[in-house]
Design a protein around this motif. Structure first.
Motif, mmCIF file in Angstrom:
data_model
loop_
_atom_site.group_PDB
_atom_site.id
_atom_site.type_symbol
_atom_site.label_atom_id
_atom_site.label_comp_id
_atom_site.label_asym_id
_atom_site.label_seq_id
_atom_site.Cartn_x
_atom_site.Cartn_y
_atom_site.Cartn_z
ATOM 1 N N LEU A 272 0.835 -1.204 0.000
ATOM 2 C CA LEU A 272 0.000 0.000 0.000
ATOM 3 C C LEU A 272 0.872 1.256 0.000
ATOM 4 C CD1 LEU A 272 -2.753 1.382 0.163
ATOM 5 C CD2 LEU A 272 -2.661 1.106 2.653
ATOM 6 N N ALA A 300 1.503 3.509 5.044
ATOM 7 C CA ALA A 300 0.089 3.120 5.112
ATOM 8 C C ALA A 300 -0.674 4.062 6.054
ATOM 9 C CB ALA A 300 -0.037 1.672 5.568
ATOM 10 N N ARG A 301 0.042 4.533 7.089
ATOM 11 C CA ARG A 301 -0.599 5.442 8.057
ATOM 12 C C ARG A 301 -0.982 6.767 7.384
ATOM 13 N NH1 ARG A 301 3.259 5.073 12.064
ATOM 14 N NH2 ARG A 301 2.528 2.994 12.620
ATOM 15 N N VAL A 303 -1.821 7.067 4.291
ATOM 16 C CA VAL A 303 -3.001 6.798 3.473
ATOM 17 C C VAL A 303 -4.256 6.865 4.334
ATOM 18 C CG1 VAL A 303 -4.124 5.173 1.917
ATOM 19 C CG2 VAL A 303 -1.626 5.340 1.935
ATOM 20 N N ALA A 304 -4.165 6.291 5.538
ATOM 21 C CA ALA A 304 -5.315 6.327 6.451
ATOM 22 C C ALA A 304 -5.674 7.772 6.782
ATOM 23 C CB ALA A 304 -4.989 5.550 7.730
ATOM 24 N N ALA A 307 -7.231 9.500 3.806
ATOM 25 C CA ALA A 307 -8.611 9.030 3.587
ATOM 26 C C ALA A 307 -9.552 9.733 4.558
ATOM 27 C CB ALA A 307 -8.674 7.508 3.754
ATOM 28 N N VAL A 318 -7.535 2.717 -0.216
ATOM 29 C CA VAL A 318 -7.982 1.910 0.924
ATOM 30 C C VAL A 318 -9.009 0.875 0.455
ATOM 31 C CG1 VAL A 318 -9.208 1.953 3.130
ATOM 32 C CG2 VAL A 318 -7.522 3.725 2.620
ATOM 33 N N SER A 321 -7.293 -1.861 -1.458
ATOM 34 C CA SER A 321 -6.645 -2.772 -0.509
ATOM 35 C C SER A 321 -7.659 -3.716 0.117
ATOM 36 C CB SER A 321 -5.966 -1.985 0.620
ATOM 37 O OG SER A 321 -4.768 -1.436 0.175
ATOM 38 N N MET A 347 -2.177 -2.547 9.211
ATOM 39 C CA MET A 347 -3.112 -2.073 8.198
ATOM 40 C C MET A 347 -4.530 -1.904 8.718
ATOM 41 S SD MET A 347 -2.275 -3.773 4.535
ATOM 42 C CE MET A 347 -3.691 -3.120 3.678
ATOM 43 N N LEU A 350 -6.367 1.335 8.894
ATOM 44 C CA LEU A 350 -7.183 1.905 7.807
ATOM 45 C C LEU A 350 -8.655 1.886 8.174
ATOM 46 C CD1 LEU A 350 -5.341 0.331 4.734
ATOM 47 C CD2 LEU A 350 -5.091 2.642 5.636
ATOM 48 N N LEU A 354 -11.743 0.099 5.169
ATOM 49 C CA LEU A 354 -11.107 -1.168 4.791
ATOM 50 C C LEU A 354 -12.012 -2.340 5.144
ATOM 51 C CD1 LEU A 354 -8.076 -2.426 4.024
ATOM 52 C CD2 LEU A 354 -8.180 -3.062 6.420
#
Lengths: 401, 401
Positions: A272, A300-301, A303-304, A307, A318, A321, A347, A350, A354
């Protein structure tokens, strides 16, 4: 009582139950907490005479104590000895965490640091011992009864060694257990990290009291663990659940293991982060581009977080994934038909976007008979799961007589 | 003894063991054959007095007989009653087979016919009963003690009904068990076909005596079954192993279930027949083209025959099938870590060329810890596996007290 145990600490703390019955009494106290002596005879289905003799032996061994009550002998309280201490160790791809628990596996203190597992076993295990010494210096424990450690790769648990771990250069067949036995001076059990997380969630988290559970760890790596009939299922050689390097689809994503299209290369936190970095560079996501410019990398954090800021590209990543995780999970659910699925690992940060995609994909792809009453939930213990699980791992071993 | 049982046949043949101990004795005689009475006390860990009482009860119930010997009471031979009869029923996608066994699950006679399962439950179950009547008319059995039936789809075994079976229109929640109980007049147990095949191979075939086994059926459909600790693992709702309609890869092959890229659409005998037909039409395989011209269709069996004639395209098709099966199997092996893999179903007629490719793919894709000592073998019982397995299914139920 307490004073006597501390005087004889060296001898007393290596004591173990001598019979299956003693082991069963210790597990019962571990899992249900202190018991009235009168009730314990009934719960354990023993005569009071027999129970008394076993309790006396366990008390002499320093494993439990009987606290007298003014109300008489049978209203005394039986509890695990307050000095019992277990160490749980969670070695991740990029971190090491240790935690001390009491006999009931309640976390009393924890320490952790970032450390790349590729530094090799000597560096990583030295870090484990140093973190434990910090906890001991804080007064969290005098001596350990046992330590349980999870490693992010396949482990031959009987021998206490990793076997051909794809992401752990230098660790293949390294004597992890023997190294830690010498360094910590206690019983040590080694297992795969996902099995240990699963033990933690089953003991005190999302899977408490559920018999057939599928655990999937979605972190830097990806792995699964299974509980069947309330017990961990490890397979014929202890590698059950090791799905990280399966070919998930025809994608050509390269994986650090050398193959292409592996689960870890397609659905992991690392995958990711790679996709998100590309989105930041291409300008598809302004929020991720800002984070890349600020920190020099995207995780990845990030991306969270993006989002949460409703960045459309981050939300899409997300969701994508989630669909890929769901596809893997559909396979495992169809095959194993669990009563509960617990997702853990980094992950899961997320969150529910997710989770919603994972659920949709599993419910769409797996047979209705398998998914009719199937809850798919996130870990309850989070990063504590591996620590509680490590303590559970070694206590299961010690309390098995 | 025998005459007395036949006089009381109606009452006697529905007898079942009354206690777990009686059930254990019956399973022991079923699985190990006749025992000297003296030795049985030791094997079953019973006093001779207790054993004698239990044997008397089971003899009166018509479940076993004690054959006296001139050498004295303890050298008498204990055996299951010679009139015990079980029916095994194997319903495939395009065939129905029934077989009668004795108490030790040895096949005494079998009957079968081609029949499309899509004809629906009434037609198929009538055929089952008609085939059983033929066997009875041959003198293979007077009366059945029980019948076990395997269906090619998900089954809620506790209720005796199929649940949303993708390839069996008209069967969803049809009361198969109750229908057959009325028609056959005996205890009936219904399960998924792969579970039943697995029971057969575990009882008397390739998996005899192995604890953790993965069975994969490669026929018109594709499914898996798992034995853990010597017992079938059915999952939380009985659908464990139901992998036929997973998305195996990004292939766009349509599946009769409505989805695309399903395991069954990609690796089944039906998928192979479809690819082979295309090869016959395109001229890629002259041998398959001749077979298409002669019979109007090409089946997986034709591909096997053409491969034996060294037709390069047919050999390529078999190898390609093997790789696809191997890819599915690698997933299941990585996840379940079995001690043995048994392949069964019609596609195993493709023989050792298929097996070699399957093995290569599994050994390449699964972790070394999982495949180090892993044998991957073909079914030993072939088409008898479902019949012996059906008998085993119902005898496990009856001999469970």
């Amino acid at each position: 009582m307490r004073r006597r145990v501390q005087e004889g600490v060296q001898r007393v703390h290596i004591a173990r139950p001598e019979t299956p019955l003693q082991a069963r009494l210790l597990r019962l106290l571990r899992d249900r907490g202190p018991q009235a002596r009168g009730g314990l005879a009934e719960v354990a289905d023993l005569s009071r005479t027999r129970l008394g003799a076993e309790l006396d032996r366990l008390a002499v061994a320093g494993l439990l104590e009987v606290r007298r009550s003014d109300a008489g002998r049978h209203s005394a309280t039986v509890d695990l000895h307050p000095d019992l201490r277990f160490l749980g160790v969670d070695v991740g791809a990029t971190s090491v965490d240790v935690g001390v628990t009491d006999g009931r596996l309640r976390l009393l203190g924890r320490r952790g640091r970032e450390l790349d597992v590729r530094e090799g076993p000597a560096v990583v295990l030295d870090a484990v011992v140093a973190l434990w010494r910090e906890l001991r210096a804080e007064g969290r424990a005098v001596e350990l009864h046992g330590a349980g450690i999870g490693l992010p790769g396949p482990v031959a648990s009987d021998e206490g060694v990793p076997v051909a771990p794809p992401l752990m250069p230098g660790w293949d067949r390294y004597p992890v257990r023997d190294h830690l036995v010498r360094a910590l001076g206690c019983t040590v059990v080694v297992d795969n990290d996902v099995n240990v997380l699963a033990l933690g969630e089953h003991h005190a988290g999302a899977a408490r009291g559920v018999d057939d559970v599928l655990f999937v760890k979605l972190g830097t790596g990806v792995g699964a663990a299974v509980f069947l009939g309330g017990r961990p299922y490890r397979g014929a050689t202890g590698s059950a659940g090791d799905v990280g390097h399966l070919g998930l689809d025809d994608s050509a994503e390269p994986c650090p293991c050398g193959a292409r299209g592996c689960v870890e290369a397609v659905v992991s936190g690392a995958a990711l982060a790679r996709t998100a970095t590309a989105a930041a560079r291409s300008g598809a996501s302004p929020v991720l581009a800002r984070r890349l410019a600020a920190a020099g990398r995207v995780t990845a954090r990030d991306v969270a977080a993006a989002a949460t800021e409703a960045d459309p590209e981050a939300v899409r990543l997300v969701r994508e994934s989630g669909r890929r995780v769901g596809r893997l999970l559909a396979t495992l659910v169809s095959f194993a038909n669990p009563g509960l699925v617990v997702l853990c690992g980094g992950m899961t940060g997320l969150g529910h976007t997710l989770l919603a995609e994972v659920r949709a994909e599993v419910y769409r792809r797996s047979p209705p008979l398998a998914t009719g009453d199937l809850p798919i939930v996130l870990s309850e213990l989070g990063t504590a799961a591996g620590l509680v699980g490590g303590a559970r791992l070694v206590s299961d071993h010690l309390f098995a007589a």
